[in-house]
Design an enzyme around this catalytic site. Structure first.
Site, PDB file in Angstrom:
ATOM      1  N   HIS A  24      12.758  71.878   5.019  1.00  0.00           N
ATOM      2  CA  HIS A  24      13.602  71.484   6.153  1.00  0.00           C
ATOM      3  C   HIS A  24      14.935  70.969   5.627  1.00  0.00           C
ATOM      4  O   HIS A  24      14.990  70.229   4.640  1.00  0.00           O
ATOM      5  CB  HIS A  24      12.882  70.409   6.964  1.00  0.00           C
ATOM      6  CG  HIS A  24      13.741  69.815   8.031  1.00  0.00           C
ATOM      7  ND1 HIS A  24      14.428  70.592   8.944  1.00  0.00           N
ATOM      8  CD2 HIS A  24      14.045  68.519   8.326  1.00  0.00           C
ATOM      9  CE1 HIS A  24      15.110  69.794   9.743  1.00  0.00           C
ATOM     10  NE2 HIS A  24      14.895  68.541   9.401  1.00  0.00           N
ATOM     11  N   ASN A  62      21.568  69.601  10.011  1.00  0.00           N
ATOM     12  CA  ASN A  62      20.151  69.560  10.371  1.00  0.00           C
ATOM     13  C   ASN A  62      19.987  70.189  11.758  1.00  0.00           C
ATOM     14  O   ASN A  62      20.408  69.612  12.755  1.00  0.00           O
ATOM     15  CB  ASN A  62      19.684  68.096  10.369  1.00  0.00           C
ATOM     16  CG  ASN A  62      18.214  67.944  10.719  1.00  0.00           C
ATOM     17  OD1 ASN A  62      17.577  68.875  11.217  1.00  0.00           O
ATOM     18  ND2 ASN A  62      17.673  66.770  10.471  1.00  0.00           N
ATOM     19  N   CYS A 109      11.197  68.216  13.717  1.00  0.00           N
ATOM     20  CA  CYS A 109      11.696  69.107  12.657  1.00  0.00           C
ATOM     21  C   CYS A 109      10.579  69.833  11.910  1.00  0.00           C
ATOM     22  O   CYS A 109      10.866  70.722  11.104  1.00  0.00           O
ATOM     23  CB  CYS A 109      12.570  68.324  11.686  1.00  0.00           C
ATOM     24  SG  CYS A 109      13.991  67.580  12.504  1.00  0.00           S
TER      25      CYS A 109
HETATM   26  C1  LIG Z   1      21.678  58.865   7.107  1.00  0.00           C
HETATM   27  C2  LIG Z   1      21.892  58.938   5.612  1.00  0.00           C
HETATM   28  C3  LIG Z   1      22.730  60.157   5.268  1.00  0.00           C
HETATM   29  C4  LIG Z   1      22.657  57.683   5.179  1.00  0.00           C
HETATM   30  O1  LIG Z   1      22.849  57.728   3.776  1.00  0.00           O
HETATM   31  P1  LIG Z   1      22.536  56.444   2.880  1.00  0.00           P
HETATM   32  O2  LIG Z   1      22.988  56.733   1.532  1.00  0.00           O
HETATM   33  O3  LIG Z   1      21.101  56.096   3.101  1.00  0.00           O
HETATM   34  O4  LIG Z   1      23.466  55.387   3.509  1.00  0.00           O
HETATM   35  P2  LIG Z   1      23.077  53.949   4.111  1.00  0.00           P
HETATM   36  O5  LIG Z   1      22.393  54.114   5.421  1.00  0.00           O
HETATM   37  O6  LIG Z   1      22.363  53.172   3.036  1.00  0.00           O
HETATM   38  O7  LIG Z   1      24.506  53.346   4.348  1.00  0.00           O
HETATM   39  C5  LIG Z   1      25.366  53.032   3.256  1.00  0.00           C
HETATM   40  C6  LIG Z   1      26.730  52.691   3.815  1.00  0.00           C
HETATM   41  O8  LIG Z   1      27.357  53.896   4.299  1.00  0.00           O
HETATM   42  C7  LIG Z   1      27.797  53.707   5.613  1.00  0.00           C
HETATM   43  N1  LIG Z   1      27.771  54.956   6.342  1.00  0.00           N
HETATM   44  C8  LIG Z   1      26.777  55.488   7.080  1.00  0.00           C
HETATM   45  N2  LIG Z   1      27.144  56.656   7.594  1.00  0.00           N
HETATM   46  C9  LIG Z   1      28.417  56.882   7.162  1.00  0.00           C
HETATM   47  C10 LIG Z   1      29.340  57.922   7.364  1.00  0.00           C
HETATM   48  N3  LIG Z   1      29.044  58.998   8.123  1.00  0.00           N
HETATM   49  N4  LIG Z   1      30.541  57.827   6.771  1.00  0.00           N
HETATM   50  C11 LIG Z   1      30.870  56.762   6.010  1.00  0.00           C
HETATM   51  N5  LIG Z   1      30.027  55.737   5.793  1.00  0.00           N
HETATM   52  C12 LIG Z   1      28.817  55.796   6.361  1.00  0.00           C
HETATM   53  C13 LIG Z   1      26.862  52.671   6.184  1.00  0.00           C
HETATM   54  O9  LIG Z   1      27.439  52.017   7.294  1.00  0.00           O
HETATM   55  C14 LIG Z   1      26.674  51.748   5.010  1.00  0.00           C
HETATM   56  O10 LIG Z   1      27.784  50.874   4.935  1.00  0.00           O
HETATM   57  P3  LIG Z   1      27.590  49.337   4.513  1.00  0.00           P
HETATM   58  O11 LIG Z   1      27.027  49.393   3.120  1.00  0.00           O
HETATM   59  O12 LIG Z   1      28.946  48.824   4.624  1.00  0.00           O
HETATM   60  O13 LIG Z   1      26.630  48.784   5.512  1.00  0.00           O
HETATM   61  C15 LIG Z   1      20.540  58.987   4.853  1.00  0.00           C
HETATM   62  O14 LIG Z   1      19.887  57.748   4.933  1.00  0.00           O
HETATM   63  C16 LIG Z   1      19.630  60.055   5.398  1.00  0.00           C
HETATM   64  O15 LIG Z   1      19.927  61.216   5.333  1.00  0.00           O
HETATM   65  N6  LIG Z   1      18.461  59.633   5.919  1.00  0.00           N
HETATM   66  C17 LIG Z   1      17.554  60.589   6.496  1.00  0.00           C
HETATM   67  C18 LIG Z   1      18.031  60.976   7.867  1.00  0.00           C
HETATM   68  C19 LIG Z   1      17.356  62.221   8.367  1.00  0.00           C
HETATM   69  O16 LIG Z   1      17.158  63.129   7.634  1.00  0.00           O
HETATM   70  N7  LIG Z   1      17.044  62.256   9.674  1.00  0.00           N
HETATM   71  C20 LIG Z   1      16.452  63.383  10.288  1.00  0.00           C
HETATM   72  C21 LIG Z   1      15.091  63.640   9.739  1.00  0.00           C
HETATM   73  S1  LIG Z   1      14.435  65.120  10.367  1.00  0.00           S
END
Ligand SMILES: CC(C)(COP(=O)(O)OP(=O)(O)OC[C@H]1O[C@@H](n2cnc3c(N)ncnc32)[C@H](O)[C@@H]1OP(=O)(O)O)[C@@H](O)C(=O)NCCC(=O)NCCS
Length: 334
Positions: free
Chosen positions: A259, A289, A130
């Site tokens: 980004h 993204n 990215c």
């Molecule tokens: C992926 C992302 C959106 C998840 O958000 P978050 O607030 O960190 O959520 P968590 O991973 O802590 O998960 C919290 C809960 O939501 C749940 N969850 C994850 N994705 C979900 C979705 N699409 N819908 C509903 N629930 C979801 C998880 O299973 C977790 O449940 P649990 O507490 O029962 O285990 C976030 O971590 C993120 O954006 N990270 C960076 C990813 C990224 O940018 N990647 C590319 C980089 S170039």
């Protein structure tokens, strides 16, 4: 979630000389026709529109259909940039395609794009996930110093959504496909002219396993929370380094193009860099993204809407797998 107009640029800021003169002559973007909304994803995943919007800022994303490829999207975006600039493809001396999803192992997808557009000279792919487009932008500006290279077409194109497991809700909602392009021309020696003012490129290969498609697996494996933490910190540190190297501060930035990975990352990073949200380009709600394409798509929309205009000081920052990061502070000029 659209962005308000950046303040009108005043006279060129001569205290920020361009160390790598380069002119943006044209810009363009392309996204596939097929739109996948959060409500569509609700049909197959244990998720909700509310969760996705609140945790990522994404409402919909475009995804490739059977007739789209990385090359076909790159060709559309590249052609749009050439048309905008009114520069014939035959005057392009170098084509750099930032992509994480080439259409085949070899040759470079850039070769297909070169042939379709009719550019001359070199054409190669660059993979820095990215942050690839900002790396490619820097390579292009540096190459413009080479005798015989007067025009460089820089494209970011990715169809990464197919590497997110459709059954895995954490990653399946994040990615969209698309392409964006800038045509760069040689700049002048005028220190107040357009070009790159400050750059920061970097990486930390110890973090490969945070965000990777492992060699023996079909889909992305991601530690979402760790990537979130590293991405936020990385954007802040890289932007700060680029600004410091340029002798600039956040107050000099007219338009910030981060980004588009997660709206919460964008807001936290912009706040810590010191750029108010009304100067930040945000389109993640409509595209998700798009990996290497995210920054040139955002730049193209902002230029089209007049948010980026001649004289604007633009700060672009990409961060992604590797982890890799790249920031560029540049003065826009046509
Ligand atoms: C992926 C992302 C959106 C998840 O958000 P978050 O607030 O960190 O959520 P968590 O991973 O802590 O998960 C919290 C809960 O939501 C749940 N969850 C994850 N994705 C979900 C979705 N699409 N819908 C509903 N629930 C979801 C998880 O299973 C977790 O449940 P649990 O507490 O029962 O285990 C976030 O971590 C993120 O954006 N990270 C960076 C990813 C990224 O940018 N990647 C590319 C980089 S170039």
């Amino acid at each position: 979630m659209s962005v308000t107009t950046a303040p009108a640029s005043t006279a060129p800021t001569t205290h920020l000389p361009a160390t790598l003169p380069a002119r943006v002559l044209g810009w363009g973007m392309f996204v596939p026709e097929r739109v996948v909304t959060n409500h569509d994803l609700e049909q197959t995943l244990d998720t909700s529109d509310e969760w996705i919007v609140e945790r990522s800022g994404i409402r919909e994303r475009h995804r490739v259909g059977p007739d789209d490829s990385t090359a076909s999207m790159a060709i559309e975006a590249g052609r749009a940039a050439l048309d905008k600039a009114r520069v014939p493809a035959s005057r392009v001396d170098l084509l750099v395609l930032a992509t994480t999803t080439p259409d085949q192992v070899t040759p470079a997808t850039a070769a297909t794009v070169q042939h379709a557009l009719g550019t001359r000279g070199a054409a190669f792919d660059l993979n820095a996930a990215c942050s690839g487009f900002v790396h490619a932008f820097h390579v292009a500006a540096a190459c413009l110093r080479t005798p015989g290279i007067d025009h460089v077409l820089v494209i970011g194109a990715d169809r990464f959504a197919c590497y997110a497991d459709p059954a895995e809700r954490t990653t399946a909602v994040l990615f969209g496909d698309g392409a964006g392009a800038l045509l760069l021309g040689a700049g002048s020696d005028d220190p107040a002219g357009p070009g790159l003012i400050g750059v920061d490129l970097g990486g930390d290969g110890s973090a490969v396993s945070c965000l990777e498609v492992p060699p023996d697996q079909p889909y992305l494996v991601m530690d979402g929370r760790e990537v979130f933490r590293r991405a936020t910190r990385g954007i802040v540190e890289s932007c700060t380094a680029a600004l410091e190297r340029a002798g600039a501060t956040a107050a000099d930035v007219d338009v910030f193009v981060p980004h588009q990975a997660n709206l919460r990352i964008i807001e936290a990073a912009a706040n810590r860099v010191g750029v108010p949200m009304d100067r930040v380009v945000v389109d993640i709600d409509r595209y998700g993204n798009t990996s290497s394409a995210s920054i040139p798509i955002a730049i193209s929309e902002a230029a089209r809407d007049g948010r980026i205009k001649p004289g604007s000081i633009v700060l672009a920052c990409g961060i992604g797998a590797g982890m890799s990061w790249a920031s560029a502070l540049f003065r826009w000029g046509a």
